[in-house]
Design an enzyme around this catalytic site. Sequence first.
Site, PDB file in Angstrom:
ATOM      1  N   CYS A   1      21.346   9.436   7.576  1.00 20.44           N
ATOM      2  CA  CYS A   1      21.183   8.114   8.209  1.00 20.44           C
ATOM      3  C   CYS A   1      22.493   7.565   8.778  1.00 20.44           C
ATOM      4  CB  CYS A   1      20.594   7.113   7.222  1.00 20.44           C
ATOM      5  SG  CYS A   1      18.965   7.605   6.656  1.00 20.44           S
TER       6      CYS A   1
ATOM      7  N   HIS B   1      22.040   0.043  10.313  1.00 21.11           N
ATOM      8  CA  HIS B   1      21.005   1.064  10.108  1.00 21.11           C
ATOM      9  C   HIS B   1      19.749   0.339   9.598  1.00 21.11           C
ATOM     10  CE1 HIS B   1      18.716   4.367   8.726  1.00 21.11           C
ATOM     11  NE2 HIS B   1      19.027   4.235   7.450  1.00 21.11           N
TER      12      HIS B   1
ATOM     13  N   ASN C   1      12.380   3.398   8.949  1.00 23.38           N
ATOM     14  CA  ASN C   1      13.680   4.068   8.847  1.00 23.38           C
ATOM     15  C   ASN C   1      13.629   5.376   9.646  1.00 23.38           C
ATOM     16  OD1 ASN C   1      15.982   5.426   8.083  1.00 23.38           O
ATOM     17  ND2 ASN C   1      15.804   4.905   5.910  1.00 23.38           N
TER      18      ASN C   1
HETATM   19  O1  UT7 Z   1      18.207   5.313   4.962  1.00 27.44           O
HETATM   20  C1  UT7 Z   1      18.818   5.841   3.829  1.00 27.44           C
HETATM   21  C2  UT7 Z   1      19.104   4.780   2.885  1.00 27.44           C
HETATM   22  N1  UT7 Z   1      17.910   4.376   2.205  1.00 27.44           N
HETATM   23  C3  UT7 Z   1      17.802   3.133   1.794  1.00 27.44           C
HETATM   24  O2  UT7 Z   1      18.668   2.338   2.067  1.00 27.44           O
HETATM   25  C4  UT7 Z   1      16.649   2.771   0.881  1.00 27.44           C
HETATM   26  C5  UT7 Z   1      17.160   1.965  -0.306  1.00 27.44           C
HETATM   27  N2  UT7 Z   1      16.137   1.540  -1.251  1.00 27.44           N
HETATM   28  C6  UT7 Z   1      15.144   0.689  -0.905  1.00 27.44           C
HETATM   29  O3  UT7 Z   1      15.006   0.304   0.225  1.00 27.44           O
HETATM   30  C7  UT7 Z   1      14.256   0.166  -2.018  1.00 27.44           C
HETATM   31  O4  UT7 Z   1      14.760   0.575  -3.273  1.00 27.44           O
HETATM   32  C8  UT7 Z   1      12.773   0.638  -1.883  1.00 27.44           C
HETATM   33  C9  UT7 Z   1      12.097  -0.061  -0.709  1.00 27.44           C
HETATM   34  C10 UT7 Z   1      12.736   2.140  -1.710  1.00 27.44           C
HETATM   35  C11 UT7 Z   1      11.988   0.279  -3.176  1.00 27.44           C
HETATM   36  O5  UT7 Z   1      12.107  -1.090  -3.450  1.00 27.44           O
HETATM   37  P1  UT7 Z   1      12.430  -1.566  -4.959  1.00 27.44           P
HETATM   38  O6  UT7 Z   1      12.377  -3.031  -4.945  1.00 27.44           O
HETATM   39  O7  UT7 Z   1      13.739  -0.924  -5.330  1.00 27.44           O
HETATM   40  O8  UT7 Z   1      11.208  -1.006  -5.750  1.00 27.44           O
HETATM   41  P2  UT7 Z   1      11.186   0.032  -6.972  1.00 27.44           P
HETATM   42  O9  UT7 Z   1      11.535   1.404  -6.500  1.00 27.44           O
HETATM   43  O10 UT7 Z   1      11.946  -0.515  -8.126  1.00 27.44           O
HETATM   44  O11 UT7 Z   1       9.664  -0.008  -7.351  1.00 27.44           O
HETATM   45  C12 UT7 Z   1       9.060  -1.206  -7.863  1.00 27.44           C
HETATM   46  C13 UT7 Z   1       7.611  -0.898  -8.198  1.00 27.44           C
HETATM   47  C14 UT7 Z   1       7.451   0.323  -9.080  1.00 27.44           C
HETATM   48  O12 UT7 Z   1       6.415   0.044  -9.989  1.00 27.44           O
HETATM   49  P3  UT7 Z   1       6.735  -0.364 -11.503  1.00 27.44           P
HETATM   50  O13 UT7 Z   1       7.511   0.795 -12.078  1.00 27.44           O
HETATM   51  O14 UT7 Z   1       7.549  -1.615 -11.414  1.00 27.44           O
HETATM   52  O15 UT7 Z   1       5.385  -0.560 -12.094  1.00 27.44           O
HETATM   53  C15 UT7 Z   1       7.005   1.395  -8.116  1.00 27.44           C
HETATM   54  O16 UT7 Z   1       6.219   2.398  -8.729  1.00 27.44           O
HETATM   55  O17 UT7 Z   1       6.885  -0.622  -6.979  1.00 27.44           O
HETATM   56  C16 UT7 Z   1       6.190   0.615  -7.126  1.00 27.44           C
HETATM   57  N3  UT7 Z   1       6.093   1.255  -5.816  1.00 27.44           N
HETATM   58  C17 UT7 Z   1       5.129   0.973  -4.930  1.00 27.44           C
HETATM   59  N4  UT7 Z   1       4.081   0.139  -4.966  1.00 27.44           N
HETATM   60  C18 UT7 Z   1       3.305   0.078  -3.884  1.00 27.44           C
HETATM   61  C19 UT7 Z   1       6.943   2.158  -5.277  1.00 27.44           C
HETATM   62  N5  UT7 Z   1       6.527   2.495  -4.031  1.00 27.44           N
HETATM   63  C20 UT7 Z   1       5.424   1.760  -3.786  1.00 27.44           C
HETATM   64  C21 UT7 Z   1       4.556   1.649  -2.689  1.00 27.44           C
HETATM   65  N6  UT7 Z   1       3.517   0.797  -2.778  1.00 27.44           N
HETATM   66  N7  UT7 Z   1       4.756   2.337  -1.552  1.00 27.44           N
END
Ligand code: UT7
Length: 324
Positions: free
Chosen positions: A114, A251, A281
């Site tokens: 990225c 980005h 992304n």
């Molecule tokens: O381009 C390269 C660089 N990449 C980035 O910059 C990405 C950086 N990270 C992010 O943007 C965020 O961490 C995400 C958007 C990927 C995730 O957001 P988050 O607030 O960190 O969520 P999380 O991973 O902590 O997940 C929270 C909850 C989890 O459930 P529990 O364990 O709290 O019950 C996940 O299982 O959301 C759940 N979850 C989803 N729910 C519905 C994860 N993916 C999904 C989904 N739909 N697609």
Amino acid sequence: MVTRAVITATGSYLPEKVMSNVDLEKIVDTSDEWIVQRSGIRNRHIANDTETAGFMGTKACEKVLEMAGLTGADIDDIIVATTTADKTFPSVAVQIQNNISAPVGVAFDVQAVCSGFVYALGVADSMIQTGQLKRVLVVGTERMSSILNWEDRTTCVLFGDGAGAVLLEAQEGTGDKSDRGIHASVMKANGAYQDILYTDGGVSTTQLSGHIVMHGKEVFKKAVGYLSEVVEDVLVKCDLEQDDIDWLIPHQANIRIIETAAKKLGVSMDKVVVTLDNHGNTSAASIPLALDYANRSGKVKKNDVVLFEALGGGITWGAVVLRF
Ligand code: UT7
């Protein structure tokens, strides 16, 4: 007098097929509400069989040439940032060179995921300053849908396909802050974090490209920390202040990362170009896609000070400051 690398034209390409968050609800256990709240993404464009990284990159370059009033014959060199090349070799850059009928010159790909476009611009700028390049197409093109695991909701809802490109030309400058062109670039990598964002395969291991695996929360934390550091570094390097920035073009990975970075930088959101709602992304393509949108819509104007920043797998990150 100094030599400056000036962006003189922009172009981009997005596949016709749009996949909305609601479409994704039918594929994995997710919701429009979750995706919008956690990432800010509403739609992504998904390539068909002919829309490869090389094809999309070529289309973006054709738009650049059209804007510049040039043809491929006028292009000296091509640098492409991509992680999703059509073939293991040759590079996408030589494909584009052939597709636009550019003459013999320098053509190679850069792999920094990225951060690829920021890396490619930094390399092109250095080569322009040492007189090795004069008129170069710098391209970011990605077919991320090819390396997604469509059963993994933590990644497949976040990425999309597309391409963006700029024409970078050597011009004489006075050496002061009023010059158009790149004023500073910073490129960084920390391989200690290669296991928080990677593909679970590759040419010399599985002989397959593999699929994206991401530990989102850890990447998020690194993004917020490293991006605010690198933005400070790049401004110090060119002796500019936060107040000098007319546009932040980050980005396009997550609206929460973008908002945090803008806040830390003291830049209000009306000075930030945000396009991720429309294309998700797109890795190395996201900054040139956003720049082309901002240029064609008249947001970013000639002589505006623009800051690019990106972070991606590696972990790699970087920033570029330029006067457009
Ligand atoms: O381009 C390269 C660089 N990449 C980035 O910059 C990405 C950086 N990270 C992010 O943007 C965020 O961490 C995400 C958007 C990927 C995730 O957001 P988050 O607030 O960190 O969520 P999380 O991973 O902590 O997940 C929270 C909850 C989890 O459930 P529990 O364990 O709290 O019950 C996940 O299982 O959301 C759940 N979850 C989803 N729910 C519905 C994860 N993916 C999904 C989904 N739909 N697609």
